[in-house]
Design an enzyme around this catalytic site. Structure first.
Site, PDB file in Angstrom:
ATOM      1  N   TYR A  95      12.162  43.490  52.094  1.00 16.77           N
ATOM      2  CA  TYR A  95      12.477  44.118  51.895  1.00 16.77           C
ATOM      3  C   TYR A  95      13.203  45.190  52.820  1.00 16.77           C
ATOM      4  O   TYR A  95      14.445  45.538  52.947  1.00 16.77           O
ATOM      5  CB  TYR A  95      11.262  45.508  51.021  1.00 16.77           C
ATOM      6  CG  TYR A  95      12.437  46.294  50.612  1.00 16.77           C
ATOM      7  CD1 TYR A  95      13.183  46.778  48.888  1.00 16.77           C
ATOM      8  CD2 TYR A  95      12.836  48.019  50.899  1.00 16.77           C
ATOM      9  CE1 TYR A  95      12.974  47.491  48.448  1.00 16.77           C
ATOM     10  CE2 TYR A  95      13.055  48.761  51.037  1.00 16.77           C
ATOM     11  CZ  TYR A  95      13.906  48.912  49.777  1.00 16.77           C
ATOM     12  OH  TYR A  95      14.406  49.468  48.915  1.00 16.77           O
ATOM     13  N   PHE A 126      44.749  50.251  48.942  1.00 16.96           N
ATOM     14  CA  PHE A 126      44.097  48.995  47.918  1.00 16.96           C
ATOM     15  C   PHE A 126      43.840  49.892  47.091  1.00 16.96           C
ATOM     16  O   PHE A 126      43.219  51.266  46.788  1.00 16.96           O
ATOM     17  CB  PHE A 126      43.087  48.060  48.948  1.00 16.96           C
ATOM     18  CG  PHE A 126      42.590  47.054  47.506  1.00 16.96           C
ATOM     19  CD1 PHE A 126      42.817  46.626  46.833  1.00 16.96           C
ATOM     20  CD2 PHE A 126      41.065  47.780  47.505  1.00 16.96           C
ATOM     21  CE1 PHE A 126      43.071  44.989  46.232  1.00 16.96           C
ATOM     22  CE2 PHE A 126      41.010  46.434  46.303  1.00 16.96           C
ATOM     23  CZ  PHE A 126      41.689  45.380  45.812  1.00 16.96           C
ATOM     24  N   THR A 127      43.541  49.170  45.372  1.00 22.57           N
ATOM     25  CA  THR A 127      42.938  49.649  44.603  1.00 22.57           C
ATOM     26  C   THR A 127      41.811  50.877  45.014  1.00 22.57           C
ATOM     27  O   THR A 127      41.738  51.891  44.108  1.00 22.57           O
ATOM     28  CB  THR A 127      43.396  49.068  43.016  1.00 22.57           C
ATOM     29  OG1 THR A 127      41.938  47.935  43.805  1.00 22.57           O
ATOM     30  CG2 THR A 127      44.365  48.111  42.997  1.00 22.57           C
ATOM     31  N   ASP A 181      40.503  48.305  57.439  1.00 22.22           N
ATOM     32  CA  ASP A 181      39.160  47.557  55.723  1.00 22.22           C
ATOM     33  C   ASP A 181      39.903  45.938  56.612  1.00 22.22           C
ATOM     34  O   ASP A 181      40.987  45.676  56.489  1.00 22.22           O
ATOM     35  CB  ASP A 181      40.326  47.712  55.300  1.00 22.22           C
ATOM     36  CG  ASP A 181      39.727  46.866  53.466  1.00 22.22           C
ATOM     37  OD1 ASP A 181      39.439  46.212  53.935  1.00 22.22           O
ATOM     38  OD2 ASP A 181      40.315  47.330  52.609  1.00 22.22           O
ATOM     39  N   LYS A 199      34.768  38.145  50.277  1.00 16.95           N
ATOM     40  CA  LYS A 199      36.746  38.345  51.143  1.00 16.95           C
ATOM     41  C   LYS A 199      36.566  37.709  52.190  1.00 16.95           C
ATOM     42  O   LYS A 199      36.660  36.054  52.504  1.00 16.95           O
ATOM     43  CB  LYS A 199      37.102  38.991  50.783  1.00 16.95           C
ATOM     44  CG  LYS A 199      38.235  39.331  49.491  1.00 16.95           C
ATOM     45  CD  LYS A 199      38.825  40.666  49.774  1.00 16.95           C
ATOM     46  CE  LYS A 199      40.778  39.785  49.089  1.00 16.95           C
ATOM     47  NZ  LYS A 199      40.684  40.127  47.627  1.00 16.95           N
ATOM     48  N   ARG A 240      49.764  42.836  39.223  1.00 19.87           N
ATOM     49  CA  ARG A 240      49.500  43.497  41.034  1.00 19.87           C
ATOM     50  C   ARG A 240      50.868  44.432  40.577  1.00 19.87           C
ATOM     51  O   ARG A 240      51.375  44.163  41.366  1.00 19.87           O
ATOM     52  CB  ARG A 240      49.405  43.135  41.691  1.00 19.87           C
ATOM     53  CG  ARG A 240      48.269  42.652  42.264  1.00 19.87           C
ATOM     54  CD  ARG A 240      46.881  43.631  42.429  1.00 19.87           C
ATOM     55  NE  ARG A 240      45.632  44.209  42.033  1.00 19.87           N
ATOM     56  CZ  ARG A 240      44.971  44.326  41.822  1.00 19.87           C
ATOM     57  NH1 ARG A 240      44.311  44.090  42.958  1.00 19.87           N
ATOM     58  NH2 ARG A 240      44.431  44.824  41.023  1.00 19.87           N
ATOM     59  N   PHE A 245      43.641  48.864  34.852  1.00 18.90           N
ATOM     60  CA  PHE A 245      43.800  47.031  34.980  1.00 18.90           C
ATOM     61  C   PHE A 245      42.372  46.290  34.378  1.00 18.90           C
ATOM     62  O   PHE A 245      42.308  45.103  34.580  1.00 18.90           O
ATOM     63  CB  PHE A 245      44.426  46.854  36.675  1.00 18.90           C
ATOM     64  CG  PHE A 245      43.482  47.579  37.470  1.00 18.90           C
ATOM     65  CD1 PHE A 245      43.162  48.378  38.009  1.00 18.90           C
ATOM     66  CD2 PHE A 245      42.679  46.075  38.079  1.00 18.90           C
ATOM     67  CE1 PHE A 245      42.942  48.321  39.477  1.00 18.90           C
ATOM     68  CE2 PHE A 245      42.205  46.507  39.417  1.00 18.90           C
ATOM     69  CZ  PHE A 245      42.154  47.959  39.558  1.00 18.90           C
TER      70      PHE A 245
HETATM   71  N1  F0G Z   1      39.416  45.732  50.353  1.00 19.63           N
HETATM   72  C1  F0G Z   1      40.535  44.746  50.177  1.00 19.63           C
HETATM   73  C2  F0G Z   1      41.650  44.946  51.150  1.00 19.63           C
HETATM   74  C3  F0G Z   1      40.543  44.192  49.192  1.00 19.63           C
HETATM   75  O1  F0G Z   1      41.799  42.799  48.606  1.00 19.63           O
HETATM   76  C4  F0G Z   1      38.912  44.541  48.450  1.00 19.63           C
HETATM   77  C5  F0G Z   1      39.148  43.488  47.160  1.00 19.63           C
HETATM   78  C6  F0G Z   1      38.481  45.778  48.728  1.00 19.63           C
HETATM   79  C7  F0G Z   1      38.568  46.565  49.883  1.00 19.63           C
HETATM   80  C8  F0G Z   1      37.143  45.790  47.844  1.00 19.63           C
HETATM   81  O2  F0G Z   1      35.802  44.823  48.073  1.00 19.63           O
HETATM   82  O3  F0G Z   1      35.570  43.441  45.685  1.00 19.63           O
HETATM   83  O4  F0G Z   1      34.158  43.704  47.302  1.00 19.63           O
HETATM   84  O5  F0G Z   1      34.013  45.396  46.435  1.00 19.63           O
HETATM   85  N2  F0G Z   1      39.742  42.158  46.293  1.00 19.63           N
HETATM   86  C9  F0G Z   1      39.664  41.624  45.463  1.00 19.63           C
HETATM   87  C10 F0G Z   1      40.361  41.207  45.146  1.00 19.63           C
HETATM   88  C11 F0G Z   1      38.831  42.217  44.772  1.00 19.63           C
HETATM   89  O6  F0G Z   1      40.786  40.647  44.678  1.00 19.63           O
HETATM   90  O7  F0G Z   1      41.998  41.112  46.202  1.00 19.63           O
HETATM   91  P1  F0G Z   1      35.120  44.361  46.833  1.00 19.63           P
END
Ligand code: F0G
Length: 488
Positions: free
Chosen positions: A86, A138-139, A229, A272, A395, A461
């Protein structure tokens, strides 16, 4: 473990220009290609949202590279020596070392995935009235900054929105506009400048080191921190090596370090960058680290695991070392470039130059007869799944939001993203994608629009459900059967 061997591209005697896999496949997973009738039924059950499809109905899953890159034998082997604890796990110590070795940052806050890092960074630094400049949103980043009362301002250059371009760095931020924005907003209202490596939503397009150095000058002038990022940092470093002359002879490791040195906070989605889980916030500043650290046990888990399984921490640590290798970080971009260039030759509108993460099809041109309010990219994603069994991701406007009056904020770009997770798909599978996209482009008039039938308020989405505005899917299936007979 840095690989300093000088490697070049393998040339074919025939003159063919195709990517060559620098790995062999020893663990495989069978794929299923269901009939076109079943595919039409499956997408209807999924509310015409590819996120809601089940993998049993999917042939090639190109939804994302997130958590779906192939693991290396070295990563899998490290997972067996994980030190489950832990607190105080030695696996975390190895992870810290890998972040220090690869990114040059020695203070690390582990988080369960990228958006968890965004939650913590936004909660600590963003206040009502804050303005956050960035190359593009990013979303999940946008959602977290807005949840904390901040405003996102995107300062991309005009080149970023050109579908067909030869510009090597469409992810660059506009430096003059950055300076202006900080002047007019007041530096005290700008908590940080955010730079996204291999900018996801504009087609995985990188920024240059020269641009990042210029951002640093502006940041220093106004005493503002830079947050990077780094979810797709390996690919961005690969593009810097390939496209920015002064870096041609630098190793990926040297480039990664230089990028990180220019930033105060580097966060990433481990899903990623290196593994199938995890993420981290990294810095060399004790002050910044201490500001954020109390939120980790609150939202994630203790400071030495952050909600990530210890085995995945080991895989992430090893995966970070593997991002030092050009063959690894260049694998997905080389397949994407190949697909994009072949599609372009066929006249299929696609983002050029090829970027990181995926091949991006321009729905605005592909289905120009569909109004943007009927979700061009979402319609194209549904149609492409029906005729190929390939799952891509919308997208575009569906991934956007509504304004205060309830109207859709129409997206700058309407893209169908076909992700190329690292070392997962083969060249013949890539040829299949190109072939089916070509057929759909020849029959594009058959694709119709979509409308929402169930619409969540946040990140719609992911789980929103839609329906076709006419009986176009039936006509598409009928034409497919007429052309392909009993072929799947
Ligand atoms: N920042 C970027 C540039 C990303 O592409 C993603 C995730 C995140 C942050 C968030 O990371 O999913 O680990 O919480 N991108 C994925 C995609 C979901 O399909 O483009 P996460």
């Amino acid at each position: 473990m840095e690989n300093n061997q000088k490697k070049g591209t393998v040339k074919f005697f025939s003159g063919k220009q195709i990517p060559l896999e620098m790995h062999k496949v020893r663990i495989v997973q069978s794929l299923n290609l269901v009939s076109v009738e079943r595919r039409a039924e499956a997408i209807s059950e999924a509310g015409y949202n590819t996120f809601l499809l089940g993998t049993r109905d999917i042939f090639l899953d190109m939804l994302t590279d997130s958590g779906t890159n192939a693991m290396s034998d070295q990563q899998l082997s490290k997972m067996f020596v994980a030190d489950d604890a832990y607190a105080g796990s030695q696996s975390f110590v190895r992870f810290q070392k890998s972040v220090a070795d690869v990114f040059g940052k020695n203070q690390i806050l582990p988080v369960h995935q990228g958006r968890a890092a965004e939650n913590i960074i936004s909660q600590i630094f963003v206040k009502p009235g804050s303005v956050v400049p960035m190359n593009y949103h990013f979303t999940t980043t946008l959602a977290h900054i807005q949840l904390n009362g901040g405003k996102v301002v995107e300062l991309f250059t005009p080149e970023a929105m050109k579908i067909k371009s030869t510009h090597p760095f469409k992810g660059n931020i506009d430096i003059a506009r950055l300076d202006d924005l900080i002047k007019t907003s007041g530096a005290e209202n700008v908590p940080f400048i955010r730079m996204e490596a291999s900018t996801n939503l504009i087609g995985g397009q990188p920024f240059s080191m020269a641009n990042l150095r210029d951002v640093k000058k502006v940041a220093d002038k106004y005493k503002i921190i830079i947050v990077m990022d780094a979810s797709l940092i390996g690919e961005n470093a690969y593009f810097i090596k390939k496209r920015e002359a002064e870096y041609a002879d630098k190793s990926i490791g040297e480039i990664l370090k230089e990028m990180c040195d220019l930033c105060d906070i580097v966060y990433f989605s481990g899903r990623k960058v290196s593994s199938s889980r995890g993420g981290a916030i990294c810095t060399n500043s004790s002050e910044l680290f201490n500001k954020m650290k109390d939120l980790v046990p609150l939202y994630e888990g203790f400071l030495t695991y952050g909600g990530i399984s210890i085995r995945e921490i080991e895989a992430m640590a090893q995966g970070l070392y593997e991002t030092l290798e050009e063959d690894v970080v260049g694998q997905s971009p080389s397949f994407i470039s190949y697909a994009a260039e072949e599609l372009d030759k066929l006249g299929v509108p696609v983002i050029l130059p090829g970027g990181a993460l995926g091949c991006h099809i321009d729905a605005m041109q592909f289905v120009s007869h569909i109004p943007q309010s009927e979700y061009m990219a979402g319609s194209l994603a549904a149609a492409f799944y029906i005729i190929s069994g390939v799952r891509g991701m919308e997208r575009g406007t569906i991934s956007s939001i509504r304004d205060e009056n309830g109207n859709d904020i129409l997206a700058d770009l309407e893209l169908l993203r076909l992700a190329f997770p690292r070392r997962v798909f083969t060249l013949s599978q890539t040829e299949y994608i190109i072939d089916r996209l070509n057929w759909l482009y020849q029959n594009r008039e058959l694709v119709g629009g979509l409308k929402f039938v169930e619409e969540p308020a946040v990140l719609r989405f992911f789980t929103g459900r839609l329906a076709p505005v006419s009986d176009w899917t039936e006509k598409l299936v009928a034409k497919f059967k007429a052309d392909f007979g009993d072929s799947l």
